[in-house]
Design an enzyme around this catalytic site. Structure first.
Site, mmCIF file in Angstrom:
data_model
loop_
_atom_site.group_PDB
_atom_site.id
_atom_site.type_symbol
_atom_site.label_atom_id
_atom_site.label_comp_id
_atom_site.label_asym_id
_atom_site.label_seq_id
_atom_site.Cartn_x
_atom_site.Cartn_y
_atom_site.Cartn_z
ATOM 1 N N ARG A 160 0.843 -1.217 0.000
ATOM 2 C CA ARG A 160 0.000 0.000 0.000
ATOM 3 C C ARG A 160 0.868 1.253 0.000
ATOM 4 O O ARG A 160 0.597 2.226 0.711
ATOM 5 C CB ARG A 160 -0.952 0.026 1.210
ATOM 6 N N SER A 234 -10.594 -0.337 3.994
ATOM 7 C CA SER A 234 -9.725 -0.512 5.179
ATOM 8 C C SER A 234 -9.186 0.843 5.610
ATOM 9 O O SER A 234 -8.562 1.541 4.812
ATOM 10 C CB SER A 234 -8.532 -1.407 4.834
ATOM 11 N N GLU A 330 -4.373 3.991 6.356
ATOM 12 C CA GLU A 330 -4.254 3.745 4.915
ATOM 13 C C GLU A 330 -4.981 4.867 4.147
ATOM 14 O O GLU A 330 -4.581 5.251 3.048
ATOM 15 C CB GLU A 330 -4.890 2.375 4.599
HETATM 16 C C1 LIG Z 1 -15.523 -0.259 -0.096
HETATM 17 C C2 LIG Z 1 -14.051 -0.026 -0.390
HETATM 18 C C3 LIG Z 1 -13.217 -1.105 -0.579
HETATM 19 C C4 LIG Z 1 -11.852 -0.911 -0.869
HETATM 20 N N1 LIG Z 1 -11.072 -1.997 -1.063
HETATM 21 C C5 LIG Z 1 -9.762 -1.833 -1.346
HETATM 22 C C6 LIG Z 1 -8.932 -2.987 -1.584
HETATM 23 O O1 LIG Z 1 -9.391 -4.109 -1.558
HETATM 24 N N2 LIG Z 1 -7.622 -2.772 -1.838
HETATM 25 C C7 LIG Z 1 -7.090 -1.508 -1.912
HETATM 26 O O2 LIG Z 1 -5.886 -1.402 -2.165
HETATM 27 N N3 LIG Z 1 -7.860 -0.415 -1.703
HETATM 28 C C8 LIG Z 1 -9.169 -0.539 -1.434
HETATM 29 N N4 LIG Z 1 -9.961 0.561 -1.211
HETATM 30 C C9 LIG Z 1 -9.351 1.902 -1.266
HETATM 31 C C10 LIG Z 1 -9.538 2.647 -2.623
HETATM 32 O O3 LIG Z 1 -10.517 2.017 -3.400
HETATM 33 C C11 LIG Z 1 -8.225 2.695 -3.419
HETATM 34 O O4 LIG Z 1 -7.226 3.324 -2.673
HETATM 35 C C12 LIG Z 1 -8.395 3.448 -4.748
HETATM 36 O O5 LIG Z 1 -7.246 3.281 -5.539
HETATM 37 C C13 LIG Z 1 -8.645 4.954 -4.563
HETATM 38 O O6 LIG Z 1 -8.979 5.482 -5.830
HETATM 39 P P1 LIG Z 1 -9.704 6.872 -5.956
HETATM 40 O O7 LIG Z 1 -9.742 7.233 -7.393
HETATM 41 O O8 LIG Z 1 -11.019 6.858 -5.269
HETATM 42 O O9 LIG Z 1 -8.694 7.823 -5.185
HETATM 43 P P2 LIG Z 1 -9.049 9.124 -4.309
HETATM 44 O O10 LIG Z 1 -9.651 8.703 -3.023
HETATM 45 O O11 LIG Z 1 -9.804 10.102 -5.122
HETATM 46 O O12 LIG Z 1 -7.587 9.682 -4.036
HETATM 47 C C14 LIG Z 1 -6.677 8.964 -3.232
HETATM 48 C C15 LIG Z 1 -5.368 9.750 -3.145
HETATM 49 O O13 LIG Z 1 -4.757 9.815 -4.425
HETATM 50 C C16 LIG Z 1 -4.637 11.159 -4.888
HETATM 51 N N5 LIG Z 1 -4.992 11.134 -6.317
HETATM 52 C C17 LIG Z 1 -6.109 10.576 -6.872
HETATM 53 N N6 LIG Z 1 -6.049 10.663 -8.220
HETATM 54 C C18 LIG Z 1 -4.878 11.283 -8.516
HETATM 55 C C19 LIG Z 1 -4.242 11.655 -9.738
HETATM 56 N N7 LIG Z 1 -4.803 11.434 -10.934
HETATM 57 N N8 LIG Z 1 -3.039 12.269 -9.683
HETATM 58 C C20 LIG Z 1 -2.442 12.505 -8.488
HETATM 59 N N9 LIG Z 1 -2.998 12.190 -7.300
HETATM 60 C C21 LIG Z 1 -4.197 11.581 -7.314
HETATM 61 C C22 LIG Z 1 -5.609 11.969 -4.041
HETATM 62 O O14 LIG Z 1 -5.187 13.306 -3.895
HETATM 63 C C23 LIG Z 1 -5.581 11.210 -2.719
HETATM 64 O O15 LIG Z 1 -4.466 11.597 -1.951
HETATM 65 C C24 LIG Z 1 -11.324 0.406 -0.937
HETATM 66 C C25 LIG Z 1 -12.190 1.498 -0.755
HETATM 67 C C26 LIG Z 1 -13.541 1.284 -0.489
HETATM 68 C C27 LIG Z 1 -14.455 2.475 -0.325
#
Ligand SMILES: Cc1cc2nc3c(=O)[nH]c(=O)nc-3n(C[C@H](O)[C@H](O)[C@H](O)COP(=O)(O)OP(=O)(O)OC[C@H]3O[C@@H](n4cnc5c(N)ncnc54)[C@H](O)[C@@H]3O)c2cc1C
Length: 335
Positions: A160, A234, A330
């Site tokens: 992670r 998580s 995380e």
């Molecule tokens: C129900 C649920 C289950 C999940 N299960 C998992 C799992 O099994 N495994 C796992 O690893 N994660 C899991 N996650 C966490 C999450 O899905 C991941 O971390 C995912 O990659 C986040 O993507 P996002 O586009 O929503 O990022 P965001 O929440 O929008 O952003 C996350 C971070 O990245 C930065 N960011 C986003 N996009 C960019 C970009 N284009 N350029 C630069 N910075 C950027 C943001 O500023 C922020 O700091 C889960 C979340 C939920 C809600």
């Protein structure tokens, strides 16, 4: 590009926190990103699906990444390399890959969020992490405006973790990610839950489609759907501790579960620690931990980010007092 003023962010984060942005940009092209470079240089918050953030207060400026597209970069009889726009929804890309029988990411079905955020925390599930498929990450350097490409080795992937959480934190806008997928996929079913789910369906020789379906079924059963109960998956990482520390804990807690984490280290499930510390299913005002998965903090309706953060800090303190283990968050806390 779409620009809006005084926008509620409730629909832009899976915790469903009703923070406000004074200004919100939705960018669809690299040119859009370059046009708002000064805004990014001033510290605007970049969001994909908002599924890994906790908004602890209102935000001045938010930039939502909506850069889409899929392009084949290279292929031979064994592999295919595809460049995905960073604003593509991760799960849709997994589904698309499975439909074309391109293997490698099927175990990560149903992880919310965008392609662009996947390498940031090196997303992973059911025994596979995205680093196993990443060829490179393309981004705009926020300081210089230059378009850059970082190969997988330079991304410094860990559990992670990646360079984007350290040296390159707040310094990049990721625009696309190149993934190498296999045309002759070998399925990974060593993870107990997946193995059992497949057996339950009578599948002995699974395809990537079978693994995809099994993962979707397990996740739909086990994890709260953010559309019904706000959460960010998580909340804490599974801590890695020394063997000595682990053995000390085994003396006191013989049932403590663990996984090997390299020479001299053990990984302990954070969910177990949180449950033992008495927080499983505990509700505090508008927030709490999920009834069946205590690693997931939830918003019961009207929680604000500070309430959720307060509960997270309390969990960290009690777990530390009980086990001398510092839980690391995380989820990205946006102050
Ligand atoms: C129900 C649920 C289950 C999940 N299960 C998992 C799992 O099994 N495994 C796992 O690893 N994660 C899991 N996650 C966490 C999450 O899905 C991941 O971390 C995912 O990659 C986040 O993507 P996002 O586009 O929503 O990022 P965001 O929440 O929008 O952003 C996350 C971070 O990245 C930065 N960011 C986003 N996009 C960019 C970009 N284009 N350029 C630069 N910075 C950027 C943001 O500023 C922020 O700091 C889960 C979340 C939920 C809600």
């Amino acid at each position: 590009m779409i620009v809006e003023q005084d926008v509620s962010l409730k629909a832009y984060n899976t915790f469903g926190i009703d923070a406000t942005a004074k200004k919100l940009y939705r960018v669809q092209t690299i040119e859009d990103v370059q046009e708002i470079l000064p805004v990014l240089q001033n510290g605007a918050l970049v969001l994909g699906g908002g599924s890994n953030v906790l908004l602890s207060s209102d935000v001045d400026v938010v930039v939502i990444n909506e850069i889409t597209g899929k392009h084949i970069i290279a292929q031979d009889e064994r592999n295919i390399t595809i460049e995905f726009g960073a604003g593509e929804v991760w799960h849709n890309c997994v589904e698309w890959a499975v439909l074309h029988n391109y293997g490698g990411i099927e175990n990560m079905a149903l992880i919310p969020g965008t392609i662009g955020a996947a390498p940031i925390q090196n997303i992973g599930a059911y025994g596979v992490e995205v680093e196993s498929c990443v060829v490179s990450v393309l981004y705009i350097d926020i300081t210089s405006g230059e378009v850059k490409e970082l190969d997988a080795a330079s991304c410094k992937f860990g559990y992670r973790d990646s360079i984007f959480k350290h040296e390159l934190k707040h310094r990049v806008f990721i625009t696309s990610v190149k993934l190498k997928l296999s045309k002759q996929p070998i399925v990974s079913t060593t993870y107990k839950d997946v193995e059992q789910e497949l057996l339950k369906s009578g599948i002995i020789h699974p395809t990537i489609h079978d693994v995809f379906t099994a993962v979707v079924q397990i996740r739909s059963r086990k994890l709260p759907n953010p559309k019904q109960l706000g959460n960010a998956g998580s909340f804490f990482k599974n801590p890695v501790i020394s063997i000595e520390h682990f053995e000390e804990l085994v003396g006191k807690y013989p049932a403590i579960p663990s996984y090997n984490a390299g020479d001299g280290f053990k990984k302990v499930p954070a969910a177990w620690l949180i449950e033992q510390a008495g927080f499983k299913g505990k509700q505090v005002g508008n927030t709490g931990t999920h009834v069946t998965q205590p690693l997931v903090l939830v918003n019961y309706g009207n929680a604000n980010g500070r309430e959720i953060l307060a509960l997270a800090s309390e969990i960290q303190s009690v777990v530390y007092r009980t086990f001398a283990i510092q839980l690391e968050m995380e989820v990205n806390i946006i102050q």
